[in-house]
Enzyme design. Structure first.
Site, PDB file in Angstrom:
ATOM      1  N   CYS A  83       0.837  -1.229   0.067  1.00 42.28           N
ATOM      2  CA  CYS A  83      -0.241   0.009  -0.279  1.00 42.28           C
ATOM      3  C   CYS A  83       0.850   1.282  -0.064  1.00 42.28           C
ATOM      4  CB  CYS A  83      -0.820   0.385   1.144  1.00 42.28           C
ATOM      5  SG  CYS A  83      -0.480  -0.190   3.035  1.00 42.28           S
TER       6      CYS A  83
ATOM      7  N   HIS B 103      -1.569   1.143   7.807  1.00 39.50           N
ATOM      8  CA  HIS B 103      -2.027   1.416   5.853  1.00 39.50           C
ATOM      9  C   HIS B 103      -1.763   2.585   5.513  1.00 39.50           C
ATOM     10  CE1 HIS B 103      -4.676  -0.528   2.624  1.00 39.50           C
ATOM     11  NE2 HIS B 103      -4.859   0.938   3.059  1.00 39.50           N
TER      12      HIS B 103
END
Length: 980
Positions: free
Chosen positions: A420, A801
């Site tokens: 990510c 994330h």
């Protein structure tokens, strides 16, 4: 008598007269009547019952038939013969179709007239055969309900033995076709009643014939596990669950979860449909079976199925959470409050585990804001219970099941295993409109450079038909060698590495061209790179030495992201000045201790800078803060602010604020030949087209030896201004002459946050000398507009994330008026930075299209959502921001790419090589879709009815961001979380 009755019902006499005469006819039934008269009356009354013109005629027919059948049963039994019943069920009656529920009503009423009569037993075999045939024709719910009523009252007509098993299986399959198109409440209630009546019949059969139960349940599983996309079974099957004995749960679930013939795809489909059953009005015990099946799958470690089901159903659950919370608050039931508290705790666990979806969670958080929030320790404890993990599963795998693009028209990027950090950076670079257009306009045919890979990636993001593109080839060539595959990395570090690679690659090609000149080849050359982009920006030199850079064209990275920073150190003893200019591609903004806790500079320093004199790192300086910044960072992590108290312009002010070098940080002055107190100041002397700002949120805690995250909520303005200092033409030579070599420690000091001065006289003296030097500088305010933001969700730099917000902004999106040179100091910079909306008068941010990029998922959002993310979700903080410089009216625009000698204001045409690659992949994608459809159809036809897992996983998806930091992937960590 039949003639009298027929003439009566068709006459024009009043109904009261007709009723009186009918009463006489019914009384005559007690007397002796010939068989011929009885048969004639039975035929007449049957016609009135089935084909009467109105309710009155049908009522008369039923009353007269009932009266004569009571006193003349044998004659009625001969009338209601096998042949007559067979003709009714197969051919109908007159114009009445054999499937009409009125036929079954008539048969039912006739059987009731023959109850306890041997004729019923004679009709039973015929009815057993006919009801099986009718059920195989998949009748409507109303017809099935009539049939169920007959069989419930006359159980001898229910098929037996093998025919009974087949009847139950076919009745279950007929359930799957019970769809209700009704929308009114009365019709819905009638539909539910009909379904309940048929399910009650199956309960009767299962109790009377236990051998029919297991085949029926096998048929149920075969239906709900079907992967045929053209068939969706009715939710009415949920009504059968309440009739399955609960004591069979253990045996059935064990048989189901250990059968090796069951494919994962079939089990996933079955579990998804069972979850859908929870919405059935009378879904008794469905939740018990769902939980039992979840536990059974967890027991045999089929976590892939559990996670896939969660990912498939979570977005269907989310829209119902807010109404459910409101309902629980208002119903007043004693157990509702307890359940609501447990439910709110699970919601917080969900949002912690799958952070990065503010568009889904914002309304949920608002609905439960009055309920207690569990501590982070409690959340982690819940998430670590019965954790579902799978090596072959990822959050991206669930989203990859989407076959088409989202409504945004944008393409996501597949998470290839904790990538990510790369996906978020690539998306914001793609949303940097002018940079993307430059890259797409480059003539790179036949080359194998990193820029070519980036161009191909941008082309796919713009033109692929896939919902999400896999950047595997770009990851392989752009990942730093020290980045471990599959591990979470720092997105800002990756961005610096990527831009530096692109810059050095172009410089190497340029040097190669100059070393061995040759005719222009068909492949990539530096000239092709230079001619495809805009002319050099005058205030962005290519080399640290401004003189050497004059007349040279910079690389694409320098043109788009390159700026220049001047660092000046003045000795407070001899007042000599040492000045040095350095290029930068991003500014790393540190947090001042005073921003997080009430400590720091004196009042005198506050008058010079409201934020303190410390400065931030430049061009990738260490994020591990030293000295007082450590303490402030730690306190910032422990006390996340709900509303922003500082803004990005504040951090820029802090970065550029002057500082005093003293005590252990004294400056070595070459003129004095000793360590002296000095003032250090930094100024931006060349503004980049795209200003990249990195917020240094990760600091090293020396006491615990860990890197902590600063969770301070930073306000993000849509518009801001960057103070720019340019040398005036009359004094540029003097400045150059007064510049001397900087001490060896100056570069190190550049990346450090130093202590503030405590001596008022040093500050005053420094100000007097600074004013004299500043008279040679021209101060400008360069307007910028926000283009994109990378958010980090999590508690540390090693986990969590990344996701990003972005929109298309080019340099000519709202030009601003020419600003005259004016005097700026650090205290006024915040005002000009925080109030540029009134200054620039550009469009309302709500009118612009913002997108939220979360790996494969792309959704619409708005600027208000971006501003409120951290206040709503404290773990989600802005990390990397990109601002686009705005054109000033009256100045020529030179930001657009040049193709064939013409400057483009829109997207450049797609080159043939790129077009061919995209066309080929789009054809492959369509073939994959067709193959998947055929595979699902094949699985549907060959699916076994037996319970069957423990087979190999069907899916081999890539990895995702780990759940340890509340990332956007990994396993859904508790069984109870799926239940809500």
């Amino acid at each position: 008598m039949d003639k009298i009755l027929e003439a009566l019902v068709s006459s024009s006499h009043p109904q009261n007269v007709k009723r009186a005469i009918v009463k006489k006819v019914m009384e005559a039934a007690e007397k002796e009547v010939t068989e011929e008269q009885c048969q004639a009356l039975y035929h007449l009354t049957t016609r009135l019952i089935l084909q009467g013109e109105d309710v009155f005629q049908r009522q008369i027919g039923f009353q007269v038939q009932e009266a004569y059948a009571r006193y003349h049963r044998d004659e009625f039994a001969r009338f209601f013969s096998k042949e007559f019943v067979l003709s009714l069920l197969q051919q109908g009656y007159g114009s009445l179709d054999h499937r009409d529920p009125a036929i079954l009503d008539f048969i039912h009423s006739s059987l009731r007239l023959l109850i306890s009569c041997p004729a019923v037993l004679e009709l039973a075999p015929l009815l057993q055969t006919e009801v099986l045939r009718i059920i195989c024709e998949r009748p409507e719910p109303a017809t099935c309900a009539k049939l169920a009523t007959i069989l419930t009252d006359f159980s001898q007509c229910i098929p037996r033995e093998k025919a009974g098993v087949l009847f139950c299986q076919q009745l279950v399959r007929t359930f799957a076709y019970f769809h209700c198109p009704a929308s009114e409440e009365r019709e819905l209630r009638e539909y539910v009643t009909q379904v309940s009546r048929v399910s009650a019949l199956l309960q009767v059969i299962w109790k009377a014939e236990p051998t029919t139960l297991l085949p029926s349940l096998q048929e149920v599983f075969s239906i709900i596990s079907s992967t045929d996309p053209s068939f969706e079974p009715s939710i009415a099957l949920a009504s059968l669950v309440q009739h399955i004995p609960l004591q069979m749960i253990t045996v059935l679930i064990k048989s189901l979860t250990t059968d090796q013939n069951v494919k994962d795809a079939s089990m996933t489909q079955a579990l998804c449909r069972m979850i859908d059953w929870l919405s059935w009005p009378l879904a008794n015990h469905v939740d018990t079976w769902v939980i039992a099946l979840l536990k059974g799958l967890a027991a045999v470690q089929k976590f892939t199925i559990l996670i896939d089901v969660t990912l498939l159903k979570i977005e269907q659950v989310v829209p119902h959470i807010v109404p459910l919370v409101k309902s629980l608050k208002n119903d007043g039931l004693p157990n509702s409050k307890t359940f609501l508290l447990q439910f709110a705790e699970l919601i917080h666990c969900m949002m912690y585990q799958y952070s990065g979806f503010p568009d889904l969670y914002d309304s949920i958080l608002e609905s439960i804001k009055e309920l207690p929030k569990p501590s982070e320790e409690k959340i982690k404890f819940v998430l670590n219970q019965s954790a579902w993990t799978s090596q072959s599963n990822s959050f991206a795998s669930g989203l990859l099941k989407i076959t088409g693009k989202s409504e945004t028209g944008k393409t996501g990027l597949v998470n290839l295993g904790n990538t990510c950090y790369m996906n978020s950076i690539l998306q914001i670079l793609f949303m940097a409109t002018d940079f993307r257009r430059h890259v797409m306009s480059l003539q790179l045919n036949g080359s194998n450079t990193l820029m070519k890979k980036l161009q191909l990636l941008f082309a796919f993001l713009a033109h692929t038909q896939r919902a999400a593109y896999s950047p595997r080839s770009f990851l392989d060539v752009s990942r730093p060698t020290w980045f471990s595959a599959g591990s979470q990395q720092d997105c800002s570090e990756y961005l610096r590495f990527l831009l530096d690679r692109l810059h050095e690659e172009e410089k190497a090609l340029s040097a190669l061209q100059m070393a061995s000149p040759k005719p222009e080849p068909a492949t990539t050359s530096p000239e092709t790179l230079h001619n495809a982009v805009s002319p050099p920006i005058s205030d962005v030199p290519s080399h640290p030495d401004p003189a050497a850079a004059q007349g040279e064209t910079g690389t694409l990275v320098e043109r788009m992201f390159g700026g220049r920073l001047s660092t000046a150190i003045r000795c407070l003893q001899c007042h000599s000045l040492s000045e040095k200019e350095e290029p930068f591609t991003d500014l790393s903004l540190a947090f001042c201790p005073s921003m997080s806790q009430p400590r720091g500079p004196t009042n005198e320093h506050k008058s010079s800078s409201t934020l303190g004199p410390c400065q931030g790192a430049v061009n990738g300086g260490s994020e591990a803060s030293e000295g007082p910044v450590k303490e402030g960072a730690a306190s910032g992590m422990e006390r996340p602010m709900v509303e922003p108290t500082i803004s990005v312009p504040d951090l820029v002010d802090y970065f550029l604020a002057p500082e005093i070098l003293e005590n252990e940080n004294c400056y070595f002055c070459e003129c004095c030949a000793s360590l002296q107190r000095a003032e250090k100041a930094m100024r931006v002397v060349a503004a980049p087209e795209y200003l990249i700002l990195t917020l240094l949120r990760f600091s090293y805690d020396a006491t615990c030896h860990v890197r902590r995250k600063i969770l301070d909520n930073v306000g993000i303005p849509l518009h801001m201004s960057l103070p720019l200092h340019q040398h005036s033409s009359s004094s540029s030579s003097n400045v150059a002459a007064s510049s001397s070599s900087e001490s060896p420690d100056s570069c190190e000091n550049l990346a450090k946050k130093l202590k503030p001065s405590q001596k008022e006289e040093g500050i005053a003296e420094s100000r007097m000398k600074s004013k004299k030097n500043n008279s040679d500088l021209q101060k400008l305010s360069v307007p910028y507009v926000l283009s994109s933001v990378v958010m980090h969700s999590g508690m540390s730099s090693d986990s969590g994330h990344y996701y990003s917000y972005g929109r298309n902004v080019s340099s000519d999106d709202g030009c601003v008026a020419q600003t005259s040179p004016k005097s700026l100091d650090n205290s006024s910079q915040s005002e000009s930075s925080t109030a540029p909306q009134e200054e620039t008068g550009r469009a309302d941010p709500k009118s612009a299209d913002w997108f939220l990029f979360n790996d494969s998922r792309v959704t619409f959002t708005n600027f208000q959502s971006l501003q409120n993310v951290t206040s709503r979700f404290p773990k989600d903080t802005a990390y990397v921001l990109i601002y686009r410089k705005q054109e000033v009216s009256g100045e020529a625009s030179n930001s657009g790419p040049v193709v064939n000698g013409a400057r483009l204001s829109g997207e450049p045409p797609l080159q043939k090589e790129l077009m061919d690659a995209i066309t080929k992949d789009n054809k492959l994608f369509l073939q994959e879709q067709e193959l998947n459809a055929r595979t699902r159809a094949l699985q549907a036809t060959s699916a076994s009815c037996s319970f069957r897992p423990n087979g190999s996983d069907d899916n081999e998806p890539p990895g995702s961001c780990g759940p340890s930091g509340g990332g956007g992937g990994g396993g859904f960590n508790t069984i109870s979380r799926l239940v809500f």
